[in-house]
Design a protein around this motif. Sequence first.
Motif, PDB file in Angstrom:
ATOM      1  N   GLY A  11      52.024  39.513  22.822  1.00  0.00           N
ATOM      2  CA  GLY A  11      51.350  39.576  24.118  1.00  0.00           C
ATOM      3  C   GLY A  11      51.819  40.700  25.004  1.00  0.00           C
ATOM      4  N   LEU A  12      53.093  41.038  24.900  1.00  0.00           N
ATOM      5  CA  LEU A  12      53.658  42.076  25.770  1.00  0.00           C
ATOM      6  C   LEU A  12      53.989  43.349  24.995  1.00  0.00           C
ATOM      7  N   GLY A  13      53.422  43.497  23.822  1.00  0.00           N
ATOM      8  CA  GLY A  13      53.784  44.580  22.915  1.00  0.00           C
ATOM      9  C   GLY A  13      53.383  45.967  23.338  1.00  0.00           C
ATOM     10  N   SER A  14      52.588  46.114  24.377  1.00  0.00           N
ATOM     11  CA  SER A  14      52.200  47.449  24.832  1.00  0.00           C
ATOM     12  C   SER A  14      51.851  47.416  26.306  1.00  0.00           C
ATOM     13  N   ILE A  15      51.965  48.575  26.940  1.00  0.00           N
ATOM     14  CA  ILE A  15      51.596  48.663  28.355  1.00  0.00           C
ATOM     15  C   ILE A  15      50.112  48.389  28.528  1.00  0.00           C
ATOM     16  N   GLY A  16      49.311  48.697  27.503  1.00  0.00           N
ATOM     17  CA  GLY A  16      47.885  48.423  27.571  1.00  0.00           C
ATOM     18  C   GLY A  16      47.595  46.939  27.725  1.00  0.00           C
ATOM     19  N   LYS A  17      48.316  46.115  26.991  1.00  0.00           N
ATOM     20  CA  LYS A  17      48.108  44.665  27.093  1.00  0.00           C
ATOM     21  C   LYS A  17      48.501  44.163  28.475  1.00  0.00           C
ATOM     22  N   VAL A  18      49.589  44.691  29.010  1.00  0.00           N
ATOM     23  CA  VAL A  18      50.021  44.300  30.355  1.00  0.00           C
ATOM     24  C   VAL A  18      48.956  44.693  31.377  1.00  0.00           C
ATOM     25  N   LYS A  19      48.398  45.893  31.243  1.00  0.00           N
ATOM     26  CA  LYS A  19      47.345  46.339  32.168  1.00  0.00           C
ATOM     27  C   LYS A  19      46.092  45.473  32.056  1.00  0.00           C
ATOM     28  N   ILE A  20      45.751  45.071  30.832  1.00  0.00           N
ATOM     29  CA  ILE A  20      44.581  44.212  30.642  1.00  0.00           C
ATOM     30  C   ILE A  20      44.811  42.852  31.282  1.00  0.00           C
ATOM     31  N   ILE A  21      45.981  42.267  31.091  1.00  0.00           N
ATOM     32  CA  ILE A  21      46.287  40.972  31.710  1.00  0.00           C
ATOM     33  C   ILE A  21      46.222  41.089  33.222  1.00  0.00           C
ATOM     34  N   ARG A  22      46.796  42.166  33.765  1.00  0.00           N
ATOM     35  CA  ARG A  22      46.742  42.381  35.221  1.00  0.00           C
ATOM     36  C   ARG A  22      45.293  42.491  35.688  1.00  0.00           C
ATOM     37  N   ALA A  23      44.488  43.294  34.996  1.00  0.00           N
ATOM     38  CA  ALA A  23      43.094  43.485  35.401  1.00  0.00           C
ATOM     39  C   ALA A  23      42.315  42.180  35.359  1.00  0.00           C
ATOM     40  N   LEU A  24      42.510  41.388  34.316  1.00  0.00           N
ATOM     41  CA  LEU A  24      41.807  40.108  34.215  1.00  0.00           C
ATOM     42  C   LEU A  24      42.273  39.136  35.296  1.00  0.00           C
ATOM     43  N   ALA A  25      43.565  39.132  35.582  1.00  0.00           N
ATOM     44  CA  ALA A  25      44.088  38.242  36.620  1.00  0.00           C
ATOM     45  C   ALA A  25      43.545  38.640  37.990  1.00  0.00           C
ATOM     46  N   GLU A  26      43.482  39.931  38.267  1.00  0.00           N
ATOM     47  CA  GLU A  26      42.952  40.383  39.552  1.00  0.00           C
ATOM     48  C   GLU A  26      41.444  40.174  39.649  1.00  0.00           C
ATOM     49  N   GLU A  27      40.758  40.315  38.530  1.00  0.00           N
ATOM     50  CA  GLU A  27      39.305  40.141  38.515  1.00  0.00           C
ATOM     51  C   GLU A  27      38.945  38.688  38.853  1.00  0.00           C
ATOM     52  N   GLY A  28      39.705  37.748  38.299  1.00  0.00           N
ATOM     53  CA  GLY A  28      39.491  36.340  38.619  1.00  0.00           C
ATOM     54  C   GLY A  28      38.247  35.738  37.990  1.00  0.00           C
ATOM     55  N   LYS A  29      37.576  36.496  37.163  1.00  0.00           N
ATOM     56  CA  LYS A  29      36.396  35.991  36.460  1.00  0.00           C
ATOM     57  C   LYS A  29      36.307  36.734  35.138  1.00  0.00           C
ATOM     58  N   LEU A  30      35.331  36.378  34.332  1.00  0.00           N
ATOM     59  CA  LEU A  30      35.161  37.035  33.044  1.00  0.00           C
ATOM     60  C   LEU A  30      34.774  38.499  33.251  1.00  0.00           C
ATOM     61  N   ALA A  31      35.272  39.364  32.384  1.00  0.00           N
ATOM     62  CA  ALA A  31      35.030  40.794  32.520  1.00  0.00           C
ATOM     63  C   ALA A  31      34.634  41.405  31.183  1.00  0.00           C
ATOM     64  N   THR A  32      33.789  42.412  31.240  1.00  0.00           N
ATOM     65  CA  THR A  32      33.387  43.143  30.039  1.00  0.00           C
ATOM     66  C   THR A  32      34.423  44.223  29.721  1.00  0.00           C
ATOM     67  N   ILE A  33      34.298  44.791  28.548  1.00  0.00           N
ATOM     68  CA  ILE A  33      35.171  45.907  28.174  1.00  0.00           C
ATOM     69  C   ILE A  33      34.950  47.074  29.130  1.00  0.00           C
ATOM     70  N   TYR A  34      33.716  47.271  29.582  1.00  0.00           N
ATOM     71  CA  TYR A  34      33.428  48.339  30.544  1.00  0.00           C
ATOM     72  C   TYR A  34      34.238  48.148  31.830  1.00  0.00           C
ATOM     73  N   VAL A  35      34.242  46.928  32.352  1.00  0.00           N
ATOM     74  CA  VAL A  35      35.012  46.638  33.570  1.00  0.00           C
ATOM     75  C   VAL A  35      36.497  46.871  33.325  1.00  0.00           C
ATOM     76  N   LEU A  36      36.990  46.416  32.183  1.00  0.00           N
ATOM     77  CA  LEU A  36      38.410  46.606  31.871  1.00  0.00           C
ATOM     78  C   LEU A  36      38.741  48.093  31.716  1.00  0.00           C
ATOM     79  N   HIS A  37      37.829  48.857  31.147  1.00  0.00           N
ATOM     80  CA  HIS A  37      38.017  50.304  31.029  1.00  0.00           C
ATOM     81  C   HIS A  37      38.140  50.933  32.417  1.00  0.00           C
ATOM     82  N   LYS A  38      37.267  50.569  33.323  1.00  0.00           N
ATOM     83  CA  LYS A  38      37.297  51.119  34.685  1.00  0.00           C
ATOM     84  C   LYS A  38      38.563  50.701  35.433  1.00  0.00           C
ATOM     85  N   ARG A  39      39.004  49.464  35.247  1.00  0.00           N
ATOM     86  CA  ARG A  39      40.166  48.954  35.988  1.00  0.00           C
ATOM     87  C   ARG A  39      41.499  49.424  35.418  1.00  0.00           C
TER      88      ARG A  39
END
Length: 94
Positions: A11-39
């Motif tokens: 789960g914590l094996g890369s900075i990318g995974k940490v950024k994705i978890i942060r983005a999803l937590a801040e988003e607070g709802k389901l997100a597409t890959i496009y949204v995750l790319h932008k965030r």
Amino acid sequence: MSDPREIMETGLGSIGKVKIIRALAEEGKLATIYVLHKRTGLKREDIKGNLDDLVRIGWVRQARYANVVYGINPENEYVARLVQLFRETGYVQP
């Protein structure tokens, strides 16, 4: 996968995974890959690979509607505690 060390390292094996978890937590709802790319600023291919790992260990859930969307799995104790830590330290904004 049931070994807590293996789960945390995956789960914590890369900075990318940490950024994705942060983005999803801040988003607070389901997100597409496009949204995750932008965030996150990550490449879409990297996002897909990281999401595959996070879905496999149960930290992120995946749903299929018109698009595939992703969100934090609130029932997973590991990711719930990690998001709590991120909020307490200010890494995730409310």
